[in-house]
Design a protein around this motif. Structure first.
Motif, mmCIF file in Angstrom:
data_model
loop_
_atom_site.group_PDB
_atom_site.id
_atom_site.type_symbol
_atom_site.label_atom_id
_atom_site.label_comp_id
_atom_site.label_asym_id
_atom_site.label_seq_id
_atom_site.Cartn_x
_atom_site.Cartn_y
_atom_site.Cartn_z
ATOM 1 N N GLY A 37 45.904 36.165 36.163
ATOM 2 C CA GLY A 37 45.872 37.503 36.750
ATOM 3 C C GLY A 37 44.542 38.201 36.491
ATOM 4 O O GLY A 37 44.039 38.951 37.329
ATOM 5 N N SER A 38 43.948 37.945 35.311
ATOM 6 C CA SER A 38 42.674 38.584 34.968
ATOM 7 C C SER A 38 41.573 38.161 35.918
ATOM 8 O O SER A 38 40.658 38.927 36.195
ATOM 9 N N LEU A 39 41.669 36.926 36.384
ATOM 10 C CA LEU A 39 40.652 36.454 37.337
ATOM 11 C C LEU A 39 40.916 37.064 38.711
ATOM 12 O O LEU A 39 39.999 37.537 39.383
ATOM 13 N N VAL A 40 42.198 37.070 39.075
ATOM 14 C CA VAL A 40 42.544 37.590 40.401
ATOM 15 C C VAL A 40 42.156 39.065 40.515
ATOM 16 O O VAL A 40 41.601 39.503 41.517
ATOM 17 N N TRP A 41 42.410 39.833 39.454
ATOM 18 C CA TRP A 41 42.090 41.274 39.500
ATOM 19 C C TRP A 41 40.669 41.552 39.024
ATOM 20 O O TRP A 41 40.324 42.679 38.712
ATOM 21 N N GLY A 63 41.508 34.433 50.735
ATOM 22 C CA GLY A 63 40.200 34.571 50.070
ATOM 23 C C GLY A 63 40.345 34.453 48.557
ATOM 24 O O GLY A 63 39.538 33.810 47.885
ATOM 25 N N THR A 64 41.410 35.048 47.999
ATOM 26 C CA THR A 64 41.636 34.981 46.552
ATOM 27 C C THR A 64 41.981 33.556 46.132
ATOM 28 O O THR A 64 41.465 33.038 45.140
ATOM 29 N N LYS A 65 42.831 32.909 46.916
ATOM 30 C CA LYS A 65 43.197 31.528 46.583
ATOM 31 C C LYS A 65 41.953 30.649 46.606
ATOM 32 O O LYS A 65 41.753 29.802 45.745
ATOM 33 N N ARG A 66 41.107 30.892 47.599
ATOM 34 C CA ARG A 66 39.890 30.097 47.727
ATOM 35 C C ARG A 66 38.979 30.318 46.501
ATOM 36 O O ARG A 66 38.396 29.388 45.977
ATOM 37 N N GLY A 78 40.728 31.704 58.393
ATOM 38 C CA GLY A 78 41.747 32.523 59.054
ATOM 39 C C GLY A 78 43.179 32.094 58.774
ATOM 40 O O GLY A 78 44.037 32.190 59.641
ATOM 41 N N LEU A 79 43.454 31.646 57.531
ATOM 42 C CA LEU A 79 44.834 31.262 57.247
ATOM 43 C C LEU A 79 45.701 32.482 56.975
ATOM 44 O O LEU A 79 46.906 32.451 57.146
ATOM 45 N N GLU A 80 45.041 33.571 56.517
ATOM 46 C CA GLU A 80 45.865 34.748 56.247
ATOM 47 C C GLU A 80 46.313 35.370 57.562
ATOM 48 O O GLU A 80 45.723 35.160 58.603
#
Ligand SMILES: Nc1ncnc2c1ncn2[C@@H]1O[C@H](COP(=O)(O)OP(=O)(O)OP(=O)(O)O)[C@@H](O)[C@H]1O
Ligand SMILES: [Mg+2]
Length: 321
Positions: free
Chosen positions: A60-64, A100-103, A311-313
């Protein structure tokens, strides 16, 4: 080259976390540097299987964006060459990470100084789970000898096939609309398989469906039957193979037959992988055999293209369930 190995299941509670912890330890004991990543967002418990208190910052720390690198989240496990990146409460299970976050997370994983990165995924077929699975160079799919676990594994594969097909075409391409129409109209057990559909697309749009075809053909999930009680339990695995071949055109490999072992429950209570506690137990032996096969198996397909898919989202989950 680093290998990213994803551990998934259609149904929860089939033994993904137990397998990830023990397989990671087995690979580490073969001399490999291994990082285990708890990607079971909202229900992370991989640390428990390793006897680590969850006091450390996690994914979570990386994601945020509180942490810039995944490497700064590495936690020692007390086992040589084995590291953990814990999950944490900053990421509720319902959080739908955008593409984008997953990437970004996946690119960070590729930078980790490890021979193997093992992803302990959440159960089910949500896009968080399926996308991490597809981005891995090798995917393990865990089932138990129960019809519900096999049916959910099939649903997982169907979502994965759909996702592969869509991501192989650029956003707004007319082929994407065709894929959506095909998936929406498909009824179970009838009509052509996803692969046959991709072949048909390749015929109609020469050159444009090659990526879709190649990626579907190279998917090759490796099925692990866990908690087996009798040799006949393997039959359910063969049934999964047959329906996946017929309806999806996806070929499954079989790479593990892990016995029901009362030592597993004991090891969780003792907060240690069973392999550390009792390396001679039936479960430990099977996991060691699996690790040896994985360690010497040829480099699997490079799935870097999936990471670059655009454009997967925004692709509505309800388009296909
Ligand atoms: N081979 C086995 N023999 C006996 N018990 C097992 C075996 N594998 C797993 N279990 C039991 O199944 C339970 C669930 O295992 P685990 O937590 O690894 O599943 P999971 O797939 O990660 O679940 P979730 O989907 O909730 O993340 C554990 O408590 C463990 O005791
Ligand atoms: Mg788990």
């Amino acid at each position: 080259m680093q290998r990213l190995l994803a551990v998934a299941s259609g149904k929860g509670g089939v033994g993904k976390s137990v397998l990830t912890a023990n397989l990671g330890l087995a690979l580490a004991r073969l001399g490999k540097t291994v990082v285990l990543v708890d990607l079971d967002l909202g229900a992370s418990n991989l640390h428990t299987c390793l006897g680590i208190r969850n006091r450390n910052p996690g994914l979570g720390s990386l994601v945020w964006k509180q942490e810039k690198s995944l490497a700064s989240l590495l936690v020692e496990t007390g086992q040589e060459r084995l590291w953990l990146i814990p999950g944490d409460s900053l990421l509720p299970g319902t959080a739908n990470l955008d593409w984008g976050t997953k990437r970004r997370v996946l690119k960070e994983m590729a930078r980790l100084p490890a021979d193997f990165v093992l992803l302990d995924l959440g159960a089910g077929s949500s896009y968080n789970v399926v996308d991490f699975y597809l981005a891995a160079s090798q995917g393990l799919l865990v089932i138990n000898p129960e019809i519900t676990s096999v049916l959910n594994a099939y649903s997982f594969l169907k979502t994965a096939a759909f996702r592969v097909l869509l991501s192989a075409f650029p956003p707004k391409a007319e082929e994407r609309a065709e894929v959506l129409a095909f998936a929406g109209a498909k009824t179970e057990g009838s009509g052509s398989s996803f692969l046959a559909f991709a072949e048909e697309l390749a015929g109609r749009f020469p050159g444009k469906a090659d990526l879709a075809l190649a990626s579907l053909r190279s998917l090759r999930p490796q099925v692990i039957l866990n908690r087996a009680k009798a040799p006949e339990d393997a039959d359910l695995g063969y049934r999964l193979r047959d329906i996946s071949r017929k309806n999806l055109g996806i070929e499954l490999g079989f790479s593990g037959f892990l016995l029901e072992d009362e030592g597993v429950g004991r090891s969780i209570a003792a907060r240690q992988p069973l392999l550390a506690l009792d390396p001679a137990s039936p479960f430990s032996r099977a996991v060691q055999a699996l690790a040896s096969r994985i360690a010497i198996s040829p480099e699997p397909q490079d799935r870097a293209w999936f990471l670059e898919a655009e454009g997967l989202e925004g692709l509505a989950a309800e388009a296909f369930t």
